[in-house]
Design a protein around this motif. Sequence first.
Motif, PDB file in Angstrom:
ATOM      1  N   ASN A  80      33.374  68.957  48.171  1.00  0.00           N
ATOM      2  CA  ASN A  80      32.058  68.824  47.539  1.00  0.00           C
ATOM      3  C   ASN A  80      30.938  69.243  48.477  1.00  0.00           C
ATOM      4  O   ASN A  80      29.992  69.940  48.076  1.00  0.00           O
ATOM      5  CB  ASN A  80      31.821  67.377  47.090  1.00  0.00           C
ATOM      6  CG  ASN A  80      32.679  66.989  45.908  1.00  0.00           C
ATOM      7  OD1 ASN A  80      33.590  67.722  45.527  1.00  0.00           O
ATOM      8  ND2 ASN A  80      32.422  65.830  45.326  1.00  0.00           N
ATOM      9  N   ILE A  81      31.044  68.825  49.741  1.00  0.00           N
ATOM     10  CA  ILE A  81      29.996  69.165  50.713  1.00  0.00           C
ATOM     11  C   ILE A  81      30.029  70.655  51.022  1.00  0.00           C
ATOM     12  O   ILE A  81      28.986  71.303  51.130  1.00  0.00           O
ATOM     13  CB  ILE A  81      30.160  68.331  51.994  1.00  0.00           C
ATOM     14  CG1 ILE A  81      29.927  66.853  51.674  1.00  0.00           C
ATOM     15  CG2 ILE A  81      29.194  68.789  53.063  1.00  0.00           C
ATOM     16  CD1 ILE A  81      29.898  65.951  52.874  1.00  0.00           C
ATOM     17  N   LYS A  82      31.219  71.211  51.167  1.00  0.00           N
ATOM     18  CA  LYS A  82      31.319  72.656  51.420  1.00  0.00           C
ATOM     19  C   LYS A  82      30.698  73.445  50.272  1.00  0.00           C
ATOM     20  O   LYS A  82      30.000  74.439  50.501  1.00  0.00           O
ATOM     21  CB  LYS A  82      32.791  73.052  51.601  1.00  0.00           C
ATOM     22  CG  LYS A  82      33.374  72.666  52.946  1.00  0.00           C
ATOM     23  CD  LYS A  82      34.793  73.188  53.082  1.00  0.00           C
ATOM     24  CE  LYS A  82      35.352  72.917  54.461  1.00  0.00           C
ATOM     25  NZ  LYS A  82      36.750  73.399  54.607  1.00  0.00           N
ATOM     26  N   SER A  83      30.944  72.996  49.049  1.00  0.00           N
ATOM     27  CA  SER A  83      30.379  73.687  47.883  1.00  0.00           C
ATOM     28  C   SER A  83      28.867  73.601  47.899  1.00  0.00           C
ATOM     29  O   SER A  83      28.170  74.572  47.554  1.00  0.00           O
ATOM     30  CB  SER A  83      30.931  73.072  46.588  1.00  0.00           C
ATOM     31  OG  SER A  83      32.326  73.238  46.505  1.00  0.00           O
ATOM     32  N   LEU A  84      28.346  72.442  48.289  1.00  0.00           N
ATOM     33  CA  LEU A  84      26.893  72.254  48.339  1.00  0.00           C
ATOM     34  C   LEU A  84      26.239  73.198  49.335  1.00  0.00           C
ATOM     35  O   LEU A  84      25.227  73.838  49.030  1.00  0.00           O
ATOM     36  CB  LEU A  84      26.571  70.800  48.696  1.00  0.00           C
ATOM     37  CG  LEU A  84      25.088  70.426  48.781  1.00  0.00           C
ATOM     38  CD1 LEU A  84      24.410  70.615  47.431  1.00  0.00           C
ATOM     39  CD2 LEU A  84      24.928  68.987  49.265  1.00  0.00           C
ATOM     40  N   PHE A  85      26.834  73.328  50.539  1.00  0.00           N
ATOM     41  CA  PHE A  85      26.262  74.210  51.532  1.00  0.00           C
ATOM     42  C   PHE A  85      26.436  75.673  51.124  1.00  0.00           C
ATOM     43  O   PHE A  85      25.587  76.514  51.425  1.00  0.00           O
ATOM     44  CB  PHE A  85      26.900  73.960  52.894  1.00  0.00           C
ATOM     45  CG  PHE A  85      26.295  72.795  53.640  1.00  0.00           C
ATOM     46  CD1 PHE A  85      25.117  72.946  54.350  1.00  0.00           C
ATOM     47  CD2 PHE A  85      26.885  71.551  53.581  1.00  0.00           C
ATOM     48  CE1 PHE A  85      24.549  71.882  55.014  1.00  0.00           C
ATOM     49  CE2 PHE A  85      26.329  70.473  54.253  1.00  0.00           C
ATOM     50  CZ  PHE A  85      25.151  70.632  54.974  1.00  0.00           C
ATOM     51  N   ALA A  86      27.537  75.992  50.460  1.00  0.00           N
ATOM     52  CA  ALA A  86      27.748  77.355  49.979  1.00  0.00           C
ATOM     53  C   ALA A  86      26.693  77.727  48.950  1.00  0.00           C
ATOM     54  O   ALA A  86      26.170  78.856  48.943  1.00  0.00           O
ATOM     55  CB  ALA A  86      29.141  77.492  49.383  1.00  0.00           C
ATOM     56  N   GLU A  87      26.326  76.789  48.088  1.00  0.00           N
ATOM     57  CA  GLU A  87      25.286  77.046  47.081  1.00  0.00           C
ATOM     58  C   GLU A  87      23.939  77.296  47.753  1.00  0.00           C
ATOM     59  O   GLU A  87      23.183  78.180  47.336  1.00  0.00           O
ATOM     60  CB  GLU A  87      25.181  75.854  46.138  1.00  0.00           C
ATOM     61  CG  GLU A  87      26.358  75.704  45.185  1.00  0.00           C
ATOM     62  CD  GLU A  87      26.261  74.458  44.332  1.00  0.00           C
ATOM     63  OE1 GLU A  87      25.230  73.765  44.420  1.00  0.00           O
ATOM     64  OE2 GLU A  87      27.217  74.164  43.592  1.00  0.00           O
ATOM     65  N   LYS A  88      23.641  76.528  48.807  1.00  0.00           N
ATOM     66  CA  LYS A  88      22.368  76.711  49.520  1.00  0.00           C
ATOM     67  C   LYS A  88      22.288  78.078  50.173  1.00  0.00           C
ATOM     68  O   LYS A  88      21.255  78.736  50.168  1.00  0.00           O
ATOM     69  CB  LYS A  88      22.199  75.622  50.580  1.00  0.00           C
ATOM     70  CG  LYS A  88      21.906  74.231  49.989  1.00  0.00           C
ATOM     71  CD  LYS A  88      21.679  73.230  51.112  1.00  0.00           C
ATOM     72  CE  LYS A  88      21.332  71.861  50.541  1.00  0.00           C
ATOM     73  NZ  LYS A  88      21.119  70.855  51.620  1.00  0.00           N
ATOM     74  N   GLU A  89      23.424  78.522  50.751  1.00  0.00           N
ATOM     75  CA  GLU A  89      23.450  79.834  51.423  1.00  0.00           C
ATOM     76  C   GLU A  89      23.293  80.975  50.433  1.00  0.00           C
ATOM     77  O   GLU A  89      22.757  82.035  50.760  1.00  0.00           O
ATOM     78  CB  GLU A  89      24.749  79.983  52.203  1.00  0.00           C
ATOM     79  CG  GLU A  89      24.845  79.051  53.424  1.00  0.00           C
ATOM     80  CD  GLU A  89      26.150  79.198  54.146  1.00  0.00           C
ATOM     81  OE1 GLU A  89      26.997  80.004  53.688  1.00  0.00           O
ATOM     82  OE2 GLU A  89      26.346  78.527  55.171  1.00  0.00           O
ATOM     83  N   ASN A  90      23.747  80.766  49.202  1.00  0.00           N
ATOM     84  CA  ASN A  90      23.703  81.836  48.197  1.00  0.00           C
ATOM     85  C   ASN A  90      22.358  81.927  47.465  1.00  0.00           C
ATOM     86  O   ASN A  90      22.136  82.837  46.685  1.00  0.00           O
ATOM     87  CB  ASN A  90      24.823  81.633  47.182  1.00  0.00           C
ATOM     88  CG  ASN A  90      26.196  81.837  47.798  1.00  0.00           C
ATOM     89  OD1 ASN A  90      26.343  82.625  48.744  1.00  0.00           O
ATOM     90  ND2 ASN A  90      27.204  81.140  47.274  1.00  0.00           N
TER      91      ASN A  90
END
Length: 369
Positions: free
Chosen positions: A358-368
């Motif tokens: 969940n946290i990895k997905s959250l940071f991936a969304e921020k980077e995109n």
Amino acid sequence: MALRRFFIVLFLCCCLTAAAQEGTYRSESIKSAINRLGLAKTADTLRPGLSVLLCRGKQVCIRKNRDNEVVSIGMPLFSKTVRQLQPSPIYDFLEYALLDHTFSISDNPFTYKGFRFAKGSWSELQGVEETMDLNISNIGGSSYQITWSKDGNTVVEVTFPVQYDMLSGSTHSEQEANFIRDLTRYRAHDAVVENVTQKETDNLELRFTNGNVRYYINRGDRLYNENITNDTYYVMDNSRVCSILFDKAYPAETLCNVLVAGTACKQPVALTIMRQDFSKESVGTDAATLASFLKKSGCRNFIGIRCNTDKELAFSVYAENKQAGYTHLIVFNCNPRQALDGQTPLNAKAYLYIPISNIKSLFAEKENR
């Protein structure tokens, strides 16, 4: 009247004795297994530690902690040596899973979602021996692969997801309650202030100088992005001995050392647990004890600093347990002038057992974005 008092006292003593003997369990799934196997009375008599007993012709192992709480039950698959050499949450999980399959304890069809045999079956799993070669692999932080081999041939191979609620056999609410209780009971030993020789400073990066004093940084790993690190900080004076930094003039770096490296610090922490059901629970601790407790639980602590000014110090601790697949997020806000005064509590909010995915997905969304 005296006789009546005697019977009242006797009754109260009996009640207290019964309460003292009544077993406590780490989770409802463990309690259910104990009850379904008819082992409640037996479990109450067991001492802390590991006990192996016969139940319906099969070996069953029960572990109790120092507080006389049953923390696991299963059918023995792993030796004490293996557990000590490579600590992992998979041992209790697999031993309970084998017990569950053998005695049909769980009614939940999703208990072992994603669990599969690549080689062998439950019958072969019951027959594994301690002399067999054992290999445990964490594949990309998303799944486990456990293999037993004999004479170079694979006998049993199982795979299952890295998913903490499944591995622990506990609900999120039980996990939170156990965290709060265990942290309240936990007492950490004072950490030793670390000294580094002049030769070892060659591996450190000089950050800046202030007169005759030099300040170094030991670059660590990065978590999720470049701003979340487990860096540690050192200082060298005229004695030419480099010590881990602990200085009220540098509260951000000092707290990084406390919460990452475990430097002794009795700065109180007022921790508010933000529970999944939207309730809140307060726990009083101190910075070094909190750091030690998280590390003892199998976490690596990382820090991301959001604000570092003369008036505000705001940062987040990410306590990642890669083996179990979760991260605790603890958000701090404090006045930097009071951050190391030994009296003013550091205010923090904790969000527990967040799946790493969940946290990895959250940071991936921020980077995109």
